[in-house]
Design a protein around this motif. Structure first.
Motif, PDB file in Angstrom:
ATOM      1  N   LEU A  66       0.847  -1.191   0.000  1.00  0.00           N
ATOM      2  CA  LEU A  66       0.000   0.000   0.000  1.00  0.00           C
ATOM      3  C   LEU A  66       0.883   1.241   0.000  1.00  0.00           C
ATOM      4  CD1 LEU A  66      -2.831   1.330   0.275  1.00  0.00           C
ATOM      5  CD2 LEU A  66      -2.481   1.245   2.765  1.00  0.00           C
ATOM      6  N   ARG A  67       0.659   2.095  -0.989  1.00  0.00           N
ATOM      7  CA  ARG A  67       1.345   3.402  -1.041  1.00  0.00           C
ATOM      8  C   ARG A  67       0.274   4.466  -1.056  1.00  0.00           C
ATOM      9  NH1 ARG A  67       3.332   7.493  -0.265  1.00  0.00           N
ATOM     10  NH2 ARG A  67       5.107   8.497  -1.290  1.00  0.00           N
ATOM     11  N   SER A  68       0.290   5.330  -0.060  1.00  0.00           N
ATOM     12  CA  SER A  68      -0.738   6.366   0.032  1.00  0.00           C
ATOM     13  C   SER A  68      -0.180   7.604   0.705  1.00  0.00           C
ATOM     14  CB  SER A  68      -1.956   5.856   0.815  1.00  0.00           C
ATOM     15  OG  SER A  68      -1.592   5.512   2.138  1.00  0.00           O
ATOM     16  N   GLY A  69      -0.824   8.739   0.425  1.00  0.00           N
ATOM     17  CA  GLY A  69      -0.400   9.991   1.025  1.00  0.00           C
ATOM     18  C   GLY A  69       0.995  10.400   0.595  1.00  0.00           C
ATOM     19  N   GLU A  70       1.658  11.158   1.443  1.00  0.00           N
ATOM     20  CA  GLU A  70       2.990  11.649   1.111  1.00  0.00           C
ATOM     21  C   GLU A  70       4.095  10.651   1.452  1.00  0.00           C
ATOM     22  OE1 GLU A  70       3.630  15.445   2.890  1.00  0.00           O
ATOM     23  OE2 GLU A  70       2.293  16.492   1.494  1.00  0.00           O
ATOM     24  N   ASP A  71       3.877   9.839   2.486  1.00  0.00           N
ATOM     25  CA  ASP A  71       5.007   9.005   2.914  1.00  0.00           C
ATOM     26  C   ASP A  71       4.633   7.613   3.397  1.00  0.00           C
ATOM     27  OD1 ASP A  71       3.782   9.597   5.302  1.00  0.00           O
ATOM     28  OD2 ASP A  71       5.454  10.742   6.140  1.00  0.00           O
ATOM     29  N   ARG A  72       3.394   7.203   3.235  1.00  0.00           N
ATOM     30  CA  ARG A  72       3.003   5.895   3.755  1.00  0.00           C
ATOM     31  C   ARG A  72       3.318   4.797   2.746  1.00  0.00           C
ATOM     32  NH1 ARG A  72      -2.934   3.463   5.618  1.00  0.00           N
ATOM     33  NH2 ARG A  72      -2.079   1.607   6.628  1.00  0.00           N
ATOM     34  N   PHE A  73       4.086   3.803   3.197  1.00  0.00           N
ATOM     35  CA  PHE A  73       4.368   2.619   2.399  1.00  0.00           C
ATOM     36  C   PHE A  73       4.431   1.418   3.326  1.00  0.00           C
ATOM     37  CE2 PHE A  73       7.205  -0.636   0.712  1.00  0.00           C
ATOM     38  CZ  PHE A  73       6.610  -0.870  -0.525  1.00  0.00           C
ATOM     39  N   LYS A  74       3.743   0.362   2.941  1.00  0.00           N
ATOM     40  CA  LYS A  74       3.735  -0.863   3.728  1.00  0.00           C
ATOM     41  C   LYS A  74       3.536  -2.046   2.799  1.00  0.00           C
ATOM     42  CE  LYS A  74       1.326  -3.130   7.592  1.00  0.00           C
ATOM     43  NZ  LYS A  74       0.179  -3.047   8.537  1.00  0.00           N
ATOM     44  N   CYS A  75       4.230  -3.138   3.067  1.00  0.00           N
ATOM     45  CA  CYS A  75       4.094  -4.361   2.273  1.00  0.00           C
ATOM     46  C   CYS A  75       3.923  -5.521   3.241  1.00  0.00           C
ATOM     47  CB  CYS A  75       5.321  -4.565   1.385  1.00  0.00           C
ATOM     48  SG  CYS A  75       5.184  -5.981   0.259  1.00  0.00           S
ATOM     49  N   TRP A  76       2.819  -6.260   3.120  1.00  0.00           N
ATOM     50  CA  TRP A  76       2.536  -7.321   4.069  1.00  0.00           C
ATOM     51  C   TRP A  76       1.592  -8.356   3.459  1.00  0.00           C
ATOM     52  CZ3 TRP A  76      -0.325  -3.067   3.486  1.00  0.00           C
ATOM     53  CH2 TRP A  76      -1.696  -3.118   3.709  1.00  0.00           C
ATOM     54  N   THR A  77       1.354  -9.426   4.195  1.00  0.00           N
ATOM     55  CA  THR A  77       0.446 -10.482   3.773  1.00  0.00           C
ATOM     56  C   THR A  77      -0.791 -10.443   4.644  1.00  0.00           C
ATOM     57  OG1 THR A  77       2.287 -11.864   3.029  1.00  0.00           O
ATOM     58  CG2 THR A  77       0.186 -12.961   3.380  1.00  0.00           C
ATOM     59  N   LEU A  78      -1.949 -10.547   4.025  1.00  0.00           N
ATOM     60  CA  LEU A  78      -3.205 -10.415   4.739  1.00  0.00           C
ATOM     61  C   LEU A  78      -3.449 -11.609   5.663  1.00  0.00           C
ATOM     62  CD1 LEU A  78      -5.468  -9.136   1.811  1.00  0.00           C
ATOM     63  CD2 LEU A  78      -4.102  -7.805   3.437  1.00  0.00           C
ATOM     64  N   GLY A  79      -3.889 -11.314   6.878  1.00  0.00           N
ATOM     65  CA  GLY A  79      -4.200 -12.370   7.835  1.00  0.00           C
ATOM     66  C   GLY A  79      -2.967 -12.973   8.472  1.00  0.00           C
ATOM     67  N   ASP A  80      -3.204 -13.780   9.501  1.00  0.00           N
ATOM     68  CA  ASP A  80      -2.121 -14.502  10.162  1.00  0.00           C
ATOM     69  C   ASP A  80      -1.788 -15.769   9.379  1.00  0.00           C
ATOM     70  OD1 ASP A  80      -2.104 -12.622  12.231  1.00  0.00           O
ATOM     71  OD2 ASP A  80      -3.674 -13.705  13.328  1.00  0.00           O
ATOM     72  N   GLU A  81      -0.737 -16.435   9.790  1.00  0.00           N
ATOM     73  CA  GLU A  81      -0.321 -17.651   9.093  1.00  0.00           C
ATOM     74  C   GLU A  81      -1.381 -18.744   9.140  1.00  0.00           C
ATOM     75  OE1 GLU A  81       3.590 -19.135   9.962  1.00  0.00           O
ATOM     76  OE2 GLU A  81       4.416 -17.100  10.121  1.00  0.00           O
ATOM     77  N   ASP A  82      -2.228 -18.729  10.171  1.00  0.00           N
ATOM     78  CA  ASP A  82      -3.255 -19.757  10.292  1.00  0.00           C
ATOM     79  C   ASP A  82      -4.614 -19.304   9.754  1.00  0.00           C
ATOM     80  OD1 ASP A  82      -3.806 -17.909  12.236  1.00  0.00           O
ATOM     81  OD2 ASP A  82      -4.010 -19.353  13.882  1.00  0.00           O
ATOM     82  N   ALA A  83      -4.659 -18.144   9.095  1.00  0.00           N
ATOM     83  CA  ALA A  83      -5.928 -17.644   8.544  1.00  0.00           C
ATOM     84  C   ALA A  83      -6.399 -18.556   7.415  1.00  0.00           C
ATOM     85  CB  ALA A  83      -5.754 -16.222   8.035  1.00  0.00           C
ATOM     86  N   ASP A  84      -7.709 -18.835   7.381  1.00  0.00           N
ATOM     87  CA  ASP A  84      -8.218 -19.680   6.309  1.00  0.00           C
ATOM     88  C   ASP A  84      -8.493 -18.851   5.057  1.00  0.00           C
ATOM     89  OD1 ASP A  84     -10.671 -18.373   6.713  1.00  0.00           O
ATOM     90  OD2 ASP A  84     -11.543 -20.044   7.829  1.00  0.00           O
ATOM     91  N   GLU A  85      -8.853 -19.543   3.992  1.00  0.00           N
ATOM     92  CA  GLU A  85      -9.041 -18.883   2.699  1.00  0.00           C
ATOM     93  C   GLU A  85     -10.105 -17.803   2.754  1.00  0.00           C
ATOM     94  OE1 GLU A  85      -9.372 -20.328  -1.909  1.00  0.00           O
ATOM     95  OE2 GLU A  85     -10.857 -21.147  -0.522  1.00  0.00           O
ATOM     96  N   ALA A  86     -11.222 -18.089   3.398  1.00  0.00           N
ATOM     97  CA  ALA A  86     -12.324 -17.120   3.459  1.00  0.00           C
ATOM     98  C   ALA A  86     -11.883 -15.821   4.124  1.00  0.00           C
ATOM     99  CB  ALA A  86     -13.518 -17.724   4.200  1.00  0.00           C
TER     100      ALA A  86
END
Length: 263
Positions: A66-86
């Motif tokens: 996610l890149r937004s605003g003047e200085d926000r940048f973040k790269c990550w994976t949605l949910g925890d490692e045990d999160a299910d598909e839904a």
């Protein structure tokens, strides 16, 4: 200083959906190994490949930058490692609902989004903002996530190839060509085995590096189109490197080292 409207780069990782294959092929009572064999056989007979169609791809990771605003940048994976598909898919569409970002992908129209469409239906997920083509918000009639030639979703591979499959290029080759790391240690063909061995973290890290490669290619495209300057691109590179270094994660350390080795 460049200010970005929310821009969300995304990538998914999948494995064959054995439960779905069992249901479609009528193989109740058969174990997973036999169902996988039957799925491969059926696919080879119908299409000459063992790669399963989008509706039989189970999502095991969705990574985003996610890149937004003047200085926000973040790269990550949605949910925890045990999160299910839904949960993973719901989080993706919740982000679209909340931020209304421009989505950016590499072959998202050809693979990632069709997979998400079918799997969201399977899990009964609602995504009204994503599917809106003007019924809810008038501006969506002219720029929405679904129309191929709109830019609410920018499939960068499709766009650069002028919508001609003969011109498609692998992300890792374009990334390396431009001086970025490309794939490190894993590729899509190894995801299913890694998943079977419980190596979820490796899959998530691999997906994240694909997303960051896509973001770096996107920056070069924005420069090509005159939306940012060479100096602004360099600033974004340093922002991404700082994010990687500050995270303390090994895969980001390796990514930056590989990147700087190509400089």
């Amino acid at each position: 200083m460049t200010s970005f409207d929310p821009m969300l780069v995304f990538d998914i990782e999948t494995v064959p959906d054995v439960a779905g294959g069992r249901r479609i092929l009528g193989l109740d009572g058969f174990d997973d190994a036999d169902v996988r064999t039957a799925m491969i056989s059926a696919r080879m007979q119908s299409r000459g490949t063992d790669f399963q169609p989008p509706h039989l791809q189970r999502v095991v990771a969705i990574s985003v930058a996610l890149r937004s605003g003047e200085d926000r940048f973040k790269c990550w994976t949605l949910g925890d490692e045990d999160a299910d598909e839904a949960e993973i898919i719901q989080r993706f569409y919740d982000g679209v609902e909340r931020y209304r970002p421009q989505l950016v992908s590499w072959n998202g129209s050809g693979f990632d989004l069709p997979v998400l469409h079918y799997r969201a239906m399977l899990h009964g997920i609602a995504a009204p903002a994503y599917w809106d083509t003007g019924a809810r918000e008038r501006e969506s009639k002219y720029n929405n996530y679904l129309s191929r030639y709109h830019e609410r979703h920018l499939d960068l591979m499709d766009y650069l190839a002028l919508y001609n499959g003969r011109n498609y290029a692998p992300l890792t080759e374009i990334a390396v060509l431009l001086g970025f790391p490309g794939k490190l240690g894993m590729d899509g063909s190894k995801v299913a085995q890694a998943f079977e061995e419980g190596r979820i973290r490796e899959i998530r890290e691999y997906c994240e590096t694909d997303v960051l490669n896509t973001w770096l290619v996107t920056l070069r495209f924005l420069r090509l189109r005159g939306q940012i300057s060479a100096q602004e691109e360099a600033v974004e590179h340093e922002r991404a490197k700082a994010y990687c270094r500050d995270s303390g994660a090994v895969h980001w350390k390796e990514f930056v080292e590989a990147w700087e080795a190509k400089a």
